[in-house]
Design an enzyme around this catalytic site. Structure first.
Site, PDB file in Angstrom:
ATOM      1  N   ASN A 101       0.796  -1.228   0.000  1.00 51.31           N
ATOM      2  CA  ASN A 101       0.000   0.000   0.000  1.00 51.31           C
ATOM      3  C   ASN A 101       0.825   1.274   0.000  1.00 51.31           C
ATOM      4  O   ASN A 101       0.335   2.328   0.373  1.00 51.31           O
ATOM      5  CB  ASN A 101      -0.971   0.040   1.188  1.00 51.31           C
ATOM      6  N   CYS A 102       2.110   1.217  -0.385  1.00 56.25           N
ATOM      7  CA  CYS A 102       2.922   2.432  -0.525  1.00 56.25           C
ATOM      8  C   CYS A 102       3.142   2.663  -2.010  1.00 56.25           C
ATOM      9  O   CYS A 102       3.645   1.805  -2.701  1.00 56.25           O
ATOM     10  CB  CYS A 102       4.277   2.285   0.171  1.00 56.25           C
ATOM     11  N   PHE A 103       2.723   3.835  -2.471  1.00 59.44           N
ATOM     12  CA  PHE A 103       2.805   4.132  -3.901  1.00 59.44           C
ATOM     13  C   PHE A 103       4.097   4.814  -4.266  1.00 59.44           C
ATOM     14  O   PHE A 103       4.702   5.494  -3.525  1.00 59.44           O
ATOM     15  CB  PHE A 103       1.617   4.996  -4.321  1.00 59.44           C
TER      16      PHE A 103
END
Length: 103
Positions: A101-103
């Protein structure tokens, strides 16, 4: 040892990680590692060893609070050490894969 990174700038082979590579990765981020950085990096690597994943921001902050104390387990403190995206930048320097969930 030369850095071999994936397309996102993370260490291609996690087993290659050592403190010298961590310093090289930190330099790429414009960071000079201090003892404060190292305690977070070691806590993050311990998390990875236990759960086999790099935590996204919220679990990262919570883990640091639980292991290093609430004064260090907050987003503002971690942002001063690892600007922009503490979970992502710290994981990269710690030789871990991209956090979920880290872009």
């Amino acid at each position: 040892m030369p850095l071999t990174l994936d397309n996102d700038g993370y260490l291609a082979n996690l087993d290659d990680w050592n403190t010298d590579l961590a310093n090289q990765l930190a330099t790429l981020e414009g960071i000079v590692l201090t003892e404060a950085h190292w305690e977070v990096i070691h806590a993050l690597r311990a998390f990875y060893q236990q759960y086999e994943l790099a935590p996204s921001q919220r679990p990262f902050v919570k883990h640091i609070a639980n292991t290093l104390g609430k004064d260090k387990g907050n987003s503002i403190y971690l942002m001063t050490l690892f600007p922009e995206s503490p979970a992502r930048v710290a994981a990269r320097i710690a030789g871990l894969p991209r956090p979920t969930n880290c872009f």
